[in-house]
Design an enzyme around this catalytic site. Structure first.
Site, PDB file in Angstrom:
ATOM      1  N   HIS A 148      17.062  -6.138   9.334  1.00  0.00           N
ATOM      2  CA  HIS A 148      17.113  -6.097   7.861  1.00  0.00           C
ATOM      3  C   HIS A 148      15.721  -6.279   7.255  1.00  0.00           C
ATOM      4  O   HIS A 148      15.586  -6.754   6.121  1.00  0.00           O
ATOM      5  CB  HIS A 148      18.049  -7.187   7.303  1.00  0.00           C
ATOM      6  CG  HIS A 148      19.447  -7.118   7.825  1.00  0.00           C
ATOM      7  ND1 HIS A 148      20.472  -6.483   7.159  1.00  0.00           N
ATOM      8  CD2 HIS A 148      19.990  -7.601   8.980  1.00  0.00           C
ATOM      9  CE1 HIS A 148      21.585  -6.578   7.863  1.00  0.00           C
ATOM     10  NE2 HIS A 148      21.326  -7.248   8.976  1.00  0.00           N
TER      11      HIS A 148
ATOM     12  N   SER B 262      -8.340   8.517   2.311  1.00  0.00           N
ATOM     13  CA  SER B 262      -8.289   8.559   0.854  1.00  0.00           C
ATOM     14  C   SER B 262      -9.489   9.317   0.296  1.00  0.00           C
ATOM     15  O   SER B 262     -10.607   9.228   0.830  1.00  0.00           O
ATOM     16  CB  SER B 262      -8.272   7.137   0.282  1.00  0.00           C
ATOM     17  OG  SER B 262      -8.361   7.159  -1.130  1.00  0.00           O
TER      18      SER B 262
ATOM     19  N   LYS C  54     -10.625   3.760   3.808  1.00  0.00           N
ATOM     20  CA  LYS C  54      -9.183   3.685   4.010  1.00  0.00           C
ATOM     21  C   LYS C  54      -8.758   4.662   5.113  1.00  0.00           C
ATOM     22  O   LYS C  54      -9.206   5.803   5.147  1.00  0.00           O
ATOM     23  CB  LYS C  54      -8.444   4.028   2.723  1.00  0.00           C
ATOM     24  CG  LYS C  54      -6.958   3.676   2.749  1.00  0.00           C
ATOM     25  CD  LYS C  54      -6.341   3.874   1.361  1.00  0.00           C
ATOM     26  CE  LYS C  54      -4.936   3.307   1.287  1.00  0.00           C
ATOM     27  NZ  LYS C  54      -3.993   4.031   2.140  1.00  0.00           N
TER      28      LYS C  54
ATOM     29  N   GLU D 267       2.971  10.173   9.637  1.00  0.00           N
ATOM     30  CA  GLU D 267       3.429  10.818   8.405  1.00  0.00           C
ATOM     31  C   GLU D 267       3.751  12.291   8.662  1.00  0.00           C
ATOM     32  O   GLU D 267       4.764  12.822   8.186  1.00  0.00           O
ATOM     33  CB  GLU D 267       2.372  10.668   7.315  1.00  0.00           C
ATOM     34  CG  GLU D 267       2.165   9.237   6.852  1.00  0.00           C
ATOM     35  CD  GLU D 267       0.910   9.052   6.022  1.00  0.00           C
ATOM     36  OE1 GLU D 267       0.810   8.018   5.326  1.00  0.00           O
ATOM     37  OE2 GLU D 267       0.006   9.919   6.049  1.00  0.00           O
TER      38      GLU D 267
END
Length: 465
Positions: free
Chosen positions: A188, A318, A324, A331
């Site tokens: 969870h 980025s 970054k 992805e």
């Protein structure tokens, strides 16, 4: 200025580019279906070449096709199989029902090339006719369906299953490497009892193994091909020995055990095997998507996320935030998995569109089925090479989380009971202490009992070595 030749079909004259190997029926399809710019893929065109090669060989052997014409067709078909004429397959995916235009594209290209091999000219059909010779004993209705089976089986056997195996073996290496690293489990998205990092990775290995085995079994359904069923399954205009011979030559040409179906009419009417195997590909995508999601979450950070794992930095993340780095390979894998699931939905709906003796939605079924296998195969290999192989674990961070995990109180249940263990967990969370500290402060167990209860080696008891 492009020059044209005038070709003729049953509807009349058609202007075809002078140097095109296709003919009037393909040209009509180009003009009628300027829809997407998408074409059926290389494996499908290869499968069409295999079918035309096998058909010519079988028809020559039964005496239906002159040997010199058969040899020219087989030579031209071999060139199609090799990819030599891919640029001549120009019909849009969204085309005439059943794939008549696609079948005629193959017939015309092979006929004109065979004509050329026999000393004739492109566009002339007196020596080799697209319908009478290349399409002899065939129909769109059996050949397009068979091509889907051939292309799908080859793609799964030669591309997808090996890609799964490579990902599986890469993760299995990490599984063994990290079997001694104890970490916090999570359910969870909340802290759960400890486990081994190797066990968590082993779950991914098992999922890939499950779907690899399912696909190895499922692909066998694609080996039944109704070549020779012709228009509705009766085999009209085909020699009685044609279908068995042609099927045998498809098997020999591919090295895969293709065979006749139990019921030719069932085969012509339905694409149930494609539906079943497409569902397996969707299942694999669902499992791979879960792995990609987990790696994105476990590598989140690097300072304010979980940051238990480190994915390789493969490109800047980025356009505005310097330094970054994003989990781009995971992805990418997620996006592929979503697309594969969508492909399967299209296949399911199109398979359900069958009516009476035929499913006319075969071109869109072929495209979505083969596209799903193609991108999932390539995506898995890219994911394996650019993400899984270089995956690292931050052991210090991982073990630091374990000690602060209030779910460790679960291990106290046999010693002090659930209710008292729950109080220990709540106190530890409320006061920012470890479970071990709270037990000591409350003097709930002797040091020996405490060490026994919170022995991480015992708690996580790995099943794998």
């Amino acid at each position: 200025m492009e020059s044209y030749r005038v070709s003729h079909d049953s509807l009349g004259d058609v202007k075809v580019p002078q140097d095109a190997y296709w003919g009037p029926q393909t040209q009509r399809a180009i003009e009628n279906f300027p829809i997407s710019g998408l074409r059926l893929p290389r494996r499908f065109i290869r499968a069409q070449g295999i079918i035309k090669w096998a058909a010519a060989k079988a028809n020559a052997e039964v005496g239906a096709l002159p040997e010199n014409i058969a040899q020219a067709i087989m030579k031209a078909a071999d060139e199609v199989i090799s990819g030599m004429w891919d640029q001549q397959f120009v019909v849009d995916v969204y085309q005439a029902g059943a794939g008549t235009s696609q079948n005629m594209n193959a017939n015309e290209v092979i006929a004109h090339r065979a004509q050329q091999l026999l000393g004739g000219q492109i566009g002339d059909v007196h020596l080799v006719h697209p319908n009478d010779h290349v399409n002899m004993a065939q129909s769109t209705n059996d050949t397009i369906h068979v091509a889907i089976h051939i292309a799908g089986a080859e793609a799964i056997v030669h591309d997808l299953i090996p890609a799964i195996s490579r990902a599986e073996e890469t993760l299995r290496t990490k599984q063994h490497l990290w079997m001694n690293v104890v970490k916090s489990g999570r359910t969870h998205l909340q802290d759960a009892v400890p486990m081994r990092l190797g066990q968590e990775i082993g779950g991914y290995v098992g999922a890939l193994s499950y779907w690899r085995n399912a696909l190895q079994t499922g692909v066998e359904k694609l080996y039944a091909i109704g070549l020779g069923g012709n228009a509705v399954g009766t085999g009209i205009n085909a020699h009685p020995e044609y279908k068995q011979r042609a099927t045998q030559y498809v098997a020999e040409k591919t090295g895969l055990p293709f065979h006749q179906p139990e019921n030719m009419f069932t085969f012509i009417q339905n694409l149930d095997a494609v539906l079943e195997v497409s569902g397996l590909v969707r299942g694999l995508a669902t499992a791979v998507g879960k792995i990609a999601n987990d790696l994105r979450l476990l590598s989140s950070g690097p300072r304010t996320g979980l940051a238990e794992l480190k994915l390789p930095a493969v490109q800047p993340g980025s356009s505005i935030m310097p330094g970054k780095v994003n989990p781009v390979m995971a992805e990418m894998m997620n996006m592929i998995c979503y697309q594969v699931i969508g492909n399967d939905t299209t296949v399911q709906q199109a398979v359900a569109g069958a009516q009476l003796e035929l499913n006319v939605m075969m071109p869109v079924i072929a495209y979505n089925f083969l596209h799903a296998i193609h991108i999932l195969s390539n995506g898995l290999d890219a994911f394996t090479n650019k993400a899984l192989k270089g995956l690292e674990a931050d052991v210090n961070r991982i073990t630091g989380y374990v000690e602060m995990n209030t779910a460790l109180a679960t291990a106290l249940n046999p010693y002090i009971g659930y209710d008292q263990a729950a109080e220990v967990a709540k106190t530890a969370y409320r006061e920012g202490k470890t479970v071990r500290q709270v037990v000591r402060e409350k003097n709930l167990l002797s040091e020996e009992q405490l060490n026994e209860a919170l022995d991480l080696e015992r708690i996580t008891h790995p099943q794998e070595s």
